[in-house]
Design a protein around this motif. Structure first.
Motif, mmCIF file in Angstrom:
data_model
loop_
_atom_site.group_PDB
_atom_site.id
_atom_site.type_symbol
_atom_site.label_atom_id
_atom_site.label_comp_id
_atom_site.label_asym_id
_atom_site.label_seq_id
_atom_site.Cartn_x
_atom_site.Cartn_y
_atom_site.Cartn_z
ATOM 1 N N UNK A 1 0.888 -1.280 0.109
ATOM 2 C CA UNK A 1 -0.203 -0.070 0.126
ATOM 3 C C UNK A 1 0.979 1.093 0.100
ATOM 4 N N UNK A 2 1.915 1.443 0.724
ATOM 5 C CA UNK A 2 2.709 2.515 0.912
ATOM 6 C C UNK A 2 3.504 2.633 -0.272
ATOM 7 N N UNK A 3 4.014 1.668 -1.039
ATOM 8 C CA UNK A 3 4.740 1.722 -2.216
ATOM 9 C C UNK A 3 3.905 2.033 -3.444
ATOM 10 N N UNK A 4 2.546 1.583 -3.363
ATOM 11 C CA UNK A 4 1.446 1.997 -4.209
ATOM 12 C C UNK A 4 1.348 3.765 -4.227
ATOM 13 N N UNK A 5 1.150 4.208 -2.956
ATOM 14 C CA UNK A 5 1.075 5.526 -2.748
ATOM 15 C C UNK A 5 2.238 6.269 -3.410
ATOM 16 N N UNK A 6 3.549 5.986 -2.991
ATOM 17 C CA UNK A 6 4.395 6.542 -3.341
ATOM 18 C C UNK A 6 4.617 6.546 -5.158
ATOM 19 N N UNK A 7 3.955 5.614 -5.552
ATOM 20 C CA UNK A 7 4.077 5.634 -7.118
ATOM 21 C C UNK A 7 2.738 6.723 -7.643
#
Length: 307
Positions: free
Chosen positions: A253-259
């Motif tokens: 989830x956190x990496x998806x938000x960073x994208x």
């Protein structure tokens, strides 16, 4: 404060660097926590409650644009009107919060809704604001006057922005009127999501600071192993401190938000409100003769001479 790379949730249990903490991070299956409709389900007749908006920056101006023209904008140094019925949306920097509280009649403190990033609980407790309203703003306003960009991600297409408290539904209605998503959560669910956003900002900003000029998107793409290890470490420390179980697949989830907000620059800011909370957990453990629960975090703060 506010995105096609996929990893299995097992990567969260086994960081790509050597584990440095004896605390294990617990997960439970993801559940639906929203009590608010997504923007596509909001009716045109949904009324936006007038509000006092404290702070005339990017977020404050954007919130005002979402209203019906009857909001009151309070700028730096101005008092909050005592006779205005409705939510008070606080969109200032964290370090200005004492001044905001001083300029707000105590009879109106229960109407305050805080949009700040970071760990707010210690400040709330010292001010007697234990049940204060909050918003986790997963949207970005690049420049003053520009329309906000919703933090819709490939893992959370329903949106991540969440509100809590007395005025949670009113704030959600305002954001939906502006084309943004917002769910309203109960306290326990909100605390978990607040901690996730704190972990995101602390992990990505610190890893980015180790690589000058890196954006959050670059951190996610080129320094994934570093940020994965730090997410695991901070998640374990937060879960142990708060006695909670995070939903599974936090790293994804956190990496998806960073994208989704890949252009955001990185820097360790507002230390007291962000990374400082995790560092305080380290200091407490060490002072009690225990192992540092966040050794990687501590080492990188020292590497950058932040502590």
């Amino acid at each position: 404060m506010a995105t096609a790379l996929s990893l299995s949730s097992s990567s969260f249990f086994q960081p790509r660097t050597k584990p440095t903490s004896t605390i294990s991070l617990k997960f439970k299956p993801k559940a639906s926590l929203s009590t608010a409709s997504p923007p596509s389900m909001a009716t045109a007749a949904e009324k936006v409650a007038p509000a006092v908006i404290v702070g005339g920056g990017r977020v404050g101006k954007a919130l005002q644009e979402m209203g019906g023209g009857d909001d009151i904008l309070v700028k730096r140094g101005e008092p909050v009107p005592p006779d205005f019925s409705g939510p008070i949306l606080v969109c200032t920097r964290n370090d200005d919060l004492d001044a905001v509280l001083d300029s707000t009649p105590k009879s109106r403190w229960s109407d305050l809704v805080f949009f700040q990033n970071g760990m707010m609980e210690p400040w709330f407790q010292t001010k007697g604001l234990g049940d204060a309203g909050q918003v986790l703003a997963y949207f970005a306003v690049s420049k003053l006057g520009e329309a906000p960009i919703d933090g819709i991600t490939d893992t959370n297409p329903e949106g991540l922005t969440a509100g809590y408290g007395k005025w949670g539904s009113a704030v959600a209605a305002r954001l939906r009127a502006g084309g943004l998503s917002c769910k309203v959560l109960e306290k326990d669910a909100f605390v978990k999501q607040m901690l996730e956003k704190l972990i995101w900002i602390c992990a990505f900003m610190l890893v980015g600071a180790r690589h000058p000029g890196a954006t959050v998107g670059l951190v996610e793409k080129e320094h994934r192993s570093e940020v994965s290890a730090l997410i695991a470490e901070l998640g374990a420390a937060a879960a142990a401190e708060k006695g909670i179980v995070f939903e599974e697949a936090m790293e994804d989830r956190l990496c998806a938000y960073s994208r989704a907000v890949a252009h955001f620059p990185t820097a360790v800011k507002e230390f007291k409100w962000r990374n400082g909370w995790f560092y305080s957990l380290s200091e407490k453990a060490i002072s009690q003769g225990e192992q540092d629960p966040c050794p990687l975090h501590t080492a990188w703060l020292k590497e950058l001479k932040i502590v």
